[in-house]
Motif scaffolding. Structure first.
Motif, PDB file in Angstrom:
ATOM      1  N   ASN A   8       0.817  -1.221   0.000  1.00 32.70           N
ATOM      2  CA  ASN A   8       0.000   0.000   0.000  1.00 32.70           C
ATOM      3  C   ASN A   8       0.849   1.268   0.000  1.00 32.70           C
ATOM      4  OD1 ASN A   8      -2.230  -1.680   0.038  1.00 32.70           O
ATOM      5  ND2 ASN A   8      -2.361  -1.625   2.244  1.00 32.70           N
ATOM      6  N   TYR A  30      -1.117  -2.709  -3.860  1.00 32.85           N
ATOM      7  CA  TYR A  30      -2.137  -2.239  -2.918  1.00 32.85           C
ATOM      8  C   TYR A  30      -3.097  -3.385  -2.621  1.00 32.85           C
ATOM      9  CZ  TYR A  30      -0.462   2.470  -3.342  1.00 32.85           C
ATOM     10  OH  TYR A  30       0.320   3.592  -3.272  1.00 32.85           O
ATOM     11  N   TRP A  36     -11.866  -1.616  -3.054  1.00 32.66           N
ATOM     12  CA  TRP A  36     -11.447  -0.246  -3.284  1.00 32.66           C
ATOM     13  C   TRP A  36     -12.548   0.469  -4.055  1.00 32.66           C
ATOM     14  CZ3 TRP A  36      -6.871   1.346  -1.263  1.00 32.66           C
ATOM     15  CH2 TRP A  36      -5.932   0.370  -0.915  1.00 32.66           C
ATOM     16  N   GLU A  40     -10.820   6.001  -4.794  1.00 35.39           N
ATOM     17  CA  GLU A  40      -9.568   5.628  -4.138  1.00 35.39           C
ATOM     18  C   GLU A  40      -8.548   5.146  -5.157  1.00 35.39           C
ATOM     19  OE1 GLU A  40     -10.691   3.957   0.237  1.00 35.39           O
ATOM     20  OE2 GLU A  40     -11.384   2.764  -1.475  1.00 35.39           O
TER      21      GLU A  40
END
Length: 58
Positions: A8, A30, A36, A40
Motif C-alpha cells: 500500500n 495495494y 477499493w 480511491e
C-alpha cells in the motif's frame, strides 16, 4: 513478491541498493480486505502516473 517493502505504498524509483548485484526493485502493490472505490483507485493511480511522468521526463 515485494521482498521486505511495505504494501500500500507507491514505488516509482525502481532500484534500491548501492552495489551492482545487491539491489531490489520494489513494485507498487495495494491490498486490503474491503473493496477499493473508484475514487480511491483513481487517486492512487494518478499519483503513480504523475510521479512516473516527473521522474522519467527530468
Amino acid at each position: 513478491m515485494n521482498e521486505f517493502y511495505p504494501l500500500n505504498k507507491t514505488y516509482v524509483f525502481k532500484k534500491d541498493g548501492s552495489s551492482g548485484y545487491n539491489y531490489f526493485s520494489p513494485v507498487s502493490m495495494y491490498f486490503r480486505e474491503q473493496m477499493w472505490s473508484e475514487d480511491e483507485m483513481y487517486d492512487i493511480l494518478k499519483e503513480v502516473a504523475e510521479t512516473s511522468f516527473r521522474y522519467y521526463t527530468q
